[in-house]
Design an enzyme around this catalytic site. Structure first.
Site, short mmCIF file in Angstrom:
data_model
loop_
_atom_site.label_atom_id
_atom_site.label_comp_id
_atom_site.label_asym_id
_atom_site.label_seq_id
_atom_site.Cartn_x
_atom_site.Cartn_y
_atom_site.Cartn_z
CE LYS A 113 -4.46 0.89 0.49
NZ LYS A 113 -5.48 -0.09 0.12
N GLY A 225 -20.27 7.32 2.44
CA GLY A 225 -19.28 7.54 1.38
C GLY A 225 -19.97 7.63 0.03
N GLY A 227 -17.94 8.36 -2.80
CA GLY A 227 -16.80 8.39 -3.73
C GLY A 227 -16.84 7.19 -4.64
CG ASN A 228 -14.04 4.22 -7.37
OD1 ASN A 228 -14.73 4.34 -8.38
ND2 ASN A 228 -13.25 3.20 -7.17
N GLY A 230 -18.59 4.12 -2.51
CA GLY A 230 -19.95 4.40 -2.08
C GLY A 230 -20.86 4.83 -3.22
N1 GLU Z 1 -7.25 0.14 -3.21
C1 GLU Z 1 -8.02 -1.04 -3.42
C2 GLU Z 1 -8.07 -1.88 -2.17
O1 GLU Z 1 -7.87 -1.39 -1.08
C3 GLU Z 1 -7.59 -1.80 -4.66
C4 GLU Z 1 -6.19 -2.31 -4.65
C5 GLU Z 1 -5.74 -2.90 -5.98
O2 GLU Z 1 -6.53 -3.00 -6.90
O3 GLU Z 1 -4.57 -3.26 -6.05
O4 GLU Z 1 -8.38 -3.04 -2.20
#
Ligand code: GLU
Length: 430
Positions: A113, A225, A227-228, A230
């Site tokens: 992350k 939420g 956003g993307n 919600g």
């Molecule tokens: N950010 C998204 C998650 O927390 C997607 C991560 C990804 O597709 O690598 O699962």
């Protein structure tokens, strides 16, 4: 079986709470302590400085992070968020959840992350582009389609992924789009990726409702939420015949007992950037949304929203965690006592990384699947993952919650991979 809470009793200590959960799962599985020893720290944690010339000519240096937690199952995988409150501990916890999520849903990735500490709402498009490119320039050495593959997360978009893919391709001196997922279709994106996290939530919610005999059509849904995650969840749940009674964004929320028109609400949010100015609704706060009278609650915003303070007032029968980490351990305990099923984040929101995996496969093969194929494969994966985890939880976790079951199920697979890779010389068990 009770969940250990972090020693300080501090609910926002997301990392501490995650480590407690991982430890508890390895103990319940009677795994060798070596497994926890591997999982308690990221394999690599990188902090970078990103200097950006702002539109007014001044220089601002942003801080960026990437946590590469574990790659026992494959390359590190996970989003990059742009958020003013991001910090190393949060990013580490988020990367641990990615390791668990990828294992749980059966995609051949480890967990990672990233974050940039900034408020993208105060950045111009040009400044955002510079931050995105600067992140890849400074972090490029540890990224790669076979090493670590970022994706969108909170406040990061397909456009940001495209800039990152372009910058990485500049460094490599050839188009290398498979280094990130969640890109626009024109540069190797995958059909349906944008709404994949929400679509995955819907598939899981539907399967859970079927299992618990909660009527899905007509179910009253509250979503934190817009956003993307919600926003698409509202549209897709409405398409399934659910009634969206409440939705909120970071500033405010709206409620209508008779049901909102999700399409109209999301169109308004897209156009104006806010949920204010919609008529015929009651204004509510984010806090009120969580305890509104509904059947299904989808927290799809940030961490630590359902806490010891408000969990007792949650009225939903089912909580589907669209966000990462929205429920604290103390709240989990209370919801369990109230007989509310919480579908944990690492299962409920794994549709995003699942379709990221589809995108990565297509990039590797130079081939494109159509939307119907993507959605069908996503549905198969989500329904299968729900049933496997739910079955495991019912069989092995009497008295505990589904999150514990999900952690156990996931960690067992990671331990097995570690064993075969020779990281655990004496087997997986104590
Ligand atoms: N950010 C998204 C998650 O927390 C997607 C991560 C990804 O597709 O690598 O699962």
């Amino acid at each position: 079986m009770t969940r250990e809470v972090n020693q300080a009793g501090n609910e926002d200590n997301t990392l501490r709470a995650t480590l407690n959960m991982i430890k508890q799962a390895t103990d319940l599985l009677e795994l060798t302590p070596d497994v926890y020893e591997y999982l308690r720290v990221p394999m690599r944690f990188v902090e970078i400085a990103i200097p950006v010339e702002m539109d007014d000519g001044s220089i601002k240096v942003f801080t960026g992070y990437r946590s590469q937690h574990n790659n026992a199952l494959g390359p590190f995988k996970g989003g990059i968020r742009f958020h003013p409150e991001s910090n190393p501990d949060e990013v580490k916890a988020l990367s641990m959840w990615m390791t668990l999520k990828c294992s749980l849903v059966g995609v051949p990735f480890g967990g990672g992350k990233g974050a940039v500490v900034c408020d993208p709402r105060n950045l111009s498009l040009r400044e955002k582009e510079k931050v995105s490119r600067g992140y890849v320039r400074a972090m490029g050495a540890v990224l790669g389609p076979e090493t670590d593959i970022p994706a969108p997360d909170v406040y990061t978009t397909a456009q940001i992924m495209a800039w990152m893919a372009d910058e990485y391709s500049n460094i490599m001196r050839r188009p290398t789009f498979g280094v990130v997922t969640g890109k626009p279709l024109a540069v190797g994106g995958c059909a349906g990726r944008e709404e994949a996290t929400s679509r995955g939530c819907v598939y899981v919610a539907k399967e859970a409702a079927r299992t618990l005999a909660i009527p899905f059509k007509g179910a009253r849904v509250a979503i934190q939420g817009a956003g993307n995650v919600g926003g698409f969840a509202a549209l897709l749940m409405e398409e399934e015949g659910c009634k969206i009674v409440a939705i909120s964004d970071s500033r405010s929320g709206i409620y209508n007992h008779a049901g909102l028109d999700a399409r109209e609400v999301i169109a308004h949010k897209k156009k104006t950037g806010s949920l204010e100015g919609i008529t015929g609704v009651k204004q509510i706060t984010n806090e009120e949304l969580l305890t509104i009278d509904c059947d299904i609650l989808i927290p799809a915003a940030m961490e630590n929203q359902i806490t010891a303070k408000n969990a007792g007032d949650v009225k939903a029968k089912l909580v589907v965690e669209g966000a990462n980490g929205p429920t604290t351990p103390e709240a989990d305990q209370i919801l369990k006592e109230k007989n509310i099923l919480v579908i944990p984040d690492i299962l409920a929101n794994s549709g995003g990384v699942t379709v990221s995996y589809f995108e990565w496969v297509q990039n590797n093969y130079g081939f494109r699947w159509d939307l119907a194929t993507v959605n069908k494969r996503l549905e198969e994966k989500m329904v299968e993952a729900f049933n496997l985890v739910y079955g495991f939880y019912c069989e092995k976790c009497t008295g505990s919650d589904m999150r514990t079951g999900a952690y156990m199920y996931s960690i067992q697979r990671i331990a097995e991979a570690m064993h075969y890779r020779g990281w655990l010389r004496n087997g997986t068990q104590r």
